[in-house]
Design an enzyme around this catalytic site. Structure first.
Site, short mmCIF file in Angstrom:
data_model
loop_
_atom_site.label_atom_id
_atom_site.label_comp_id
_atom_site.label_asym_id
_atom_site.label_seq_id
_atom_site.Cartn_x
_atom_site.Cartn_y
_atom_site.Cartn_z
N GLU A 144 32.37 6.55 -57.23
CA GLU A 144 33.11 7.60 -56.51
C GLU A 144 33.42 7.17 -55.08
O GLU A 144 33.05 7.84 -54.11
CB GLU A 144 32.33 8.91 -56.55
CG GLU A 144 32.20 9.47 -57.96
CD GLU A 144 31.52 10.83 -58.01
OE1 GLU A 144 30.92 11.24 -56.99
OE2 GLU A 144 31.57 11.47 -59.07
N GLU A 174 30.62 9.47 -65.90
CA GLU A 174 29.86 10.70 -65.68
C GLU A 174 30.59 11.84 -66.37
O GLU A 174 31.82 11.89 -66.38
CB GLU A 174 29.70 11.03 -64.19
CG GLU A 174 28.76 10.11 -63.44
CD GLU A 174 28.57 10.51 -61.99
OE1 GLU A 174 28.72 11.72 -61.67
OE2 GLU A 174 28.27 9.62 -61.17
#
Length: 725
Positions: free
Chosen positions: A298, A376
Site C-alpha cells: 500500500e 488482502e
C-alpha cells in the site's frame, strides 16, 4: 561502536575481529533503543526478539549468505542442482582453495557432489558455481515437503577450514495468466492469509517453537500459503514453512519515501532500502517455501508519477539477486490509470488489496497477460473472493486480512452493539470504502498526515475510517481467522470448507441482538457467532443458527426433533441459516449427499462450570532454555463439556525447572497483563506458555479457580542436544 541497524526486522551482521582483545575477556553489548521510532502501524515490540549469535570462522570462509542453491532443471528421473558459492578472504595473502559441495537427500543419503578450484585475493571475494545431478529426486510440495541439504566446504591443503549447510527443496514454479500457478507442474491456488510478526501472548519474541506452532496452526486451518506482512519474518518461521509445507510471499516493508506514520520506515528508506531488500533476498532465497517476493505494501507513491520508476528500481535489485521467483506489490484503491499501470507493468503479479472485485474484469480486458493475486481481503468477503480466484486462472489466489489475530491496529475487527442508525452508517462507510481509500492515499502522497486527521476530523469521510479503529480498551486486531491464542474462530471453518471442500458441517450460533440494538460489524469484522448451545436467559427466544457445509444439504435437529432441511451448495454459498427457538439440550447438524449422511456435528448445552482442564500441546520439551509448551486451560461442567460462558480468574502455580513465559486469553480488549500467574477465562478458555530452563527435569503446572476443581499437567524437559552448526 560496531554499527547500528534501524530496521529491526532485517537480519544483519557486524565483524567483531578488529575490536577484540585476544589477551583479555571481552564484553559484547547489543543495545536496543526504540525511543526514536516508538511504533509502526501495528505492534512492533522492542528489545531483542530474534536470535543473536557469535559466529567464528577461519579468515578464509564462505561469505555471509554466500551460498545460493537453485534447481534449474527437473525431470522424473533427475534434477540438476546449481550451487553458487561466494568465498571471502580476510587474510593478508592470496588464497588458493577448493570449494566442495555435497548434496544429501531427505533420508540423509548422498545425492551427488562437485568441486572446483578458486583463487581469492587478499581482502576480496571470489565466486564459483557447481552443478550436481540428483537422481530420482523427491520434490518439495505442500503434501510432502522433502528437504535436501547442500554441504559446502572450503578446502585448503586438503583440510576443511569452513563449512556451511544449506537446506533446500527441489521444486519448480511456473506462473501465467492462462494456467495460473503451477507447482511441480500441478495447478495450485494460493489459499492463505497475511500475518504480522508477533506471537500473541508472547509479544514480538520469536521463539523457534512459537514460530513453528504458527505454521502448524495455519496448515491445520486449511491454509497453504502465508504473506509476511509487512516485513521479513524470522528465519525460524521460514524454516518451519520449509519443513511443514507452507508457501510464502516474503515482503520487505510497509513504506517507501512517503510516510504513513511519523516514525515508520519512510524515515530510513533512502539510506537503507538497498541494504534491507538485499538482506531479505540473500537470506531467504534458499527457502523452497518462498515462492513470491514482495516489494512493498500500500505504497502512496503508486498514486503519483514517482511510483513507476521507484518500483522499477526495487524490482531490478530483487531480480539481480534472484530471478527464479516472481515479484508483486500490494496496491490499494484503483488499479487503472497511468500511475498504477506504470507500477504494475514492472511486476510479475499484480497485488490487489480489497479491490479485486472492483477492478479485475476491466484490468483483465485491458491487460490480459496480467497475473492477479488478492494480497488482502476483508474476512467477510471470503465467498466472493474465492469464487473470483476459482473461476479465473489469471487470479492465482487470496491472502485474507488476517490469518491470525495480532497485537496493534487495535480493534479493527471489533463488532459492537449499536443503534439501527449506527448500523446503517457502518454500511454506508463500507460502500464508500473504495472512494475513501483513493482519497486517503492520494492525500498521503501529497504530504497530509492522515493518521492525525483521522483522530481530529470528525466531519469528513475520514471519520468513517476512524470509526473502524475503536481504540481503548482494544489492544489486538480481532480480525483473524485464529484468535490470539491460536484457537480457530467459526470464520476459519467456513473458509476451510470453501477453500478445501469435503463433506463437513460446522454449526455456529449468532449472538442475539437485545431489543432496540443491532450488531454493528463493518470493515474487517464479521458478524459474531459462537459454536455454542449454552444460552441461559434466551429460553423460548428465536436464535439464528448458521451451518457451514461442504455437503449438498443440511438437516438440523433440536433434541432429535427435526428443525428443517436446506441446500448448501454454491448457490447458497455453502451455508444455511435456521431460526431455532432456544431450548437447552443438543443441536445436531447433519450433512447429506444424495440420501446418505456424510457428516455430523453436535452442540450440547453445558451445565455450570465444575472443574478445570489443562492440555499441553507438548509434554516433552528440550531443556535448552528456549523450548515451549502451550497449555490450553478450559472450564468444564460435571460431564466434561466445555462451559463457554465461564469467565473465572484462574491462578497458576508452577514447580520444577520451567517458567511461565506468558498467560492470557483471546479477548483483544482485556487489560490483563500477559506476564504473571493469573488470568480470566474468555469463552471458557485461556492459554499459558511454559518455557524450559537449561536444567532437565519435570515441571508441574497447577490451575486453581474459585468453585472449580483444580487441574494439573506435567511437562518433562529432556537434555538438549547440541544444535547443529
Amino acid at each position: 561502536k560496531l554499527g547500528s541497524q534501524p530496521y529491526g526486522y532485517t537480519s544483519f551482521r557486524f565483524d567483531l575481529t578488529e575490536g577484540l582483545d585476544f589477551s583479555a575477556p571481552n564484553l559484547l553489548v547489543v543495545r536496543v533503543d526504540n525511543s526514536a521510532q516508538p511504533n509502526s502501524r501495528w505492534y512492533s515490540g522492542s528489545g531483542i526478539y530474534r536470535h543473536v549469535r557469535v559466529v567464528v570462522t577461519d579468515p578464509i570462509h564462505v561469505a555471509h549468505w554466500g551460498v545460493f542453491v537453485t534447481t534449474p532443471e527437473i525431470s522424473n528421473g533427475q534434477a540438476k542442482i546449481s550451487v553458487h558459492t561466494r568465498v571471502a578472504n580476510e587474510s593478508s595473502t592470496l588464497a588458493g582453495i577448493a570449494v566442495q559441495t555435497t548434496v544429501t537427500g531427505p533420508a540423509g543419503g548422498a545425492g551427488g557432489s562437485a568441486q572446483s578450484a578458486l583463487s581469492v585475493a587478499p581482502g576480496g571475494e571470489a565466486e564459483t558455481t557447481l552443478e550436481i545431478a540428483v537422481a530420482n529426486p523427491k520434490l518439495w510440495s505442500l503434501e510432502s515437503p522433502a528437504l535436501y541439504r547442500a554441504v559446502t566446504r572450503v578446502m585448503k591443503d586438503g583440510k576443511a577450514i569452513d563449512e556451511v549447510v544449506t537446506p533446500f527443496g527441489i521444486r519448480s514454479l511456473a506462473w501465467s495468466a492462462d494456467k495460473g500457478f503451477l507447482l511441480n507442474g500441478k495447478p495450485v491456488k494460493l489459499t492463505g492469509g497475511s500475518v504480522h510478526h508477533d506471537n500473541g501472548l508472547l509479544g514480538a519474541a520469536a521463539f523457534d517453537r512459537a514460530e513453528e506452532r504458527r505454521v502448524e496452526l495455519l496448515k491445520a486451518a486449511g491454509h497453504n500459503a502465508v504473506r509476511t506482512a509487512h516485513n521479513p519474518p524470522s528465519p525460524a518461521f521460514l524454516d518451519a514453512c520449509d519443513r511443514l509445507g507452507l508457501l510464502v510471499l516474503d515482503e520487505p516493508f510497509d513504506a517507501w519515501k512517503i510516510h504513513k506514520l511519523k516514525f515508520d520506515y519512510a524515515q530510513y528508506f533512502d539510506d537503507w532500502w538497498r541494504r534491507d531488500l538485499t538482506a531479505m533476498v540473500e537470506r531467504d532465497r534458499n527457502h523452497p517455501s518462498v515462492v513470491i517476493w514482495g516489494i512493498g505494501n500500500e505504497i502512496p507513491e503508486v498514486f503519483t508519477d514517482k511510483g513507476g520508476p521507484m518500483a522499477k528500481e526495487l524490482a531490478g535489485l530483487v531480480r539481480s539477486l534472484d530471478s527464479t521467483r516472481p515479484l508483486t506489490q500490494a496496491l490499494p484503491g484503483s488499479t487503472s490509470g497511468p500511475n498504477a499501470d506504470a507500477v504494475l507493468s514492472v511486476l510479475d503479479i499484480g497485488g490487489y488489496n480489497y479491490n479485486l472485485a472492483h477492478n479485475q474484469a476491466d484490468d483483465h480486458r485491458r491487460v490480459p497477460s496480467r497475473i492477479m493475486l488478492t494480497t488482502e481481503s476483508f474476512p467477510a468477503d471470503v465467498f466472493e473472493q474465492w469464487q473470483l480466484a476459482r473461476e479465473n486462472p489469471y487470479i492465482v489466489g487470496e491472502f485474507v486480512w488476517t490469518a491470525m489475530d495480532y497485537l496493534g491496529e487495535s480493534g479493527i475487527g471489533a463488532w459492537a452493539y449499536g443503534t439501527p442508525e449506527q448500523a446503517a452508517m457502518a454500511g454506508k462507510f463500507a460502500g464508500m470504502m473504495q472512494t475513501m481509500v483513493d482519497q486517503l492515499f492520494l492525500a498521503m502522497a501529497n504530504g497530509v498526515d492522515m493518521a492525525e486527521m483521522m483522530k481530529t476530523n470528525q466531519n469528513s469521510d475520514t471519520a468513517g475510517l476512524a470509526a473502524l479503529f475503536p481504540g481503548y480498551p482494544w489492544h489486538a486486531s480481532n480480525c483473524g481467522d485464529l484468535d490470539l491464542t491460536g484457537y480457530r474462530k467459526p470464520q476459519s471453518y467456513y473458509r476451510d470448507i470453501l477453500w478445501n471442500g469435503g463433506d463437513r458441517v460446522y454449526p455456529t450460533v449468532r449472538l442475539p441482538e437485545p431489543e432496540g440494538k443491532k450488531i454493528v460489524a463493518a470493515g474487517w469484522s464479521v458478524y459474531p457467532t459462537l459454536p455454542s448451545w449454552t444460552w441461559p436467559g434466551q429460553e423460548g427466544k428465536d436464535m439464528l443458527v448458521d451451518v457451514y457445509s461442504g455437503a449438498e444439504r443440511v438437516r438440523l435437529f433440536l433434541n432429535d426433533k427435526p428443525i428443517g432441511e436446506m441446500p448448501t451448495g454454491r448457490d447458497q454459498r455453502f451455508k444455511a441459516t435456521f431460526t431455532v427457538p432456544y431450548a437447552p439440550g443438543s443441536l445436531r447438524a447433519v450433512g447429506v449427499r444424495g440420501n446418505r449422511t456424510v457428516a455430523e456435528s453436535i452442540l450440547t448445552t453445558a451445565g455450570d462450570p465444575a472443574r478445570l482442564r489443562l492440555t499441553a500441546d507438548r509434554q516433552i520439551i528440550r531443556a535448552d532454555g528456549q523450548d515451549l509448551s502451550f497449555v490450553t486451560v478450559e472450564a468444564l461442567d460435571a460431564q466434561g463439556r466445555l462451559q463457554p460462558n465461564a469467565n473465572q480468574e484462574v491462578h497458576f502455580t508452577l514447580t520444577g525447572a520451567g517458567t511461565i513465559a506468558a498467560v492470557g486469553n483471546a479477548d483483544g480488549k482485556s487489560d490483563e497483563p500477559y506476564q504473571g500467574n493469573r488470568c480470566k477465562l474468555f469463552n471458557g478458555r485461556a492459554t499459558l506458555v511454559v518455557r524450559s530452563s537449561r536444567k532437565p527435569g519435570r515441571t508441574e503446572l497447577t490451575a486453581n479457580a474459585p468453585g472449580l476443581t483444580a487441574a494439573t499437567v506435567a511437562i518433562q524437559a529432556q537434555p538438549a542436544r547440541r544444535p547443529e552448526l
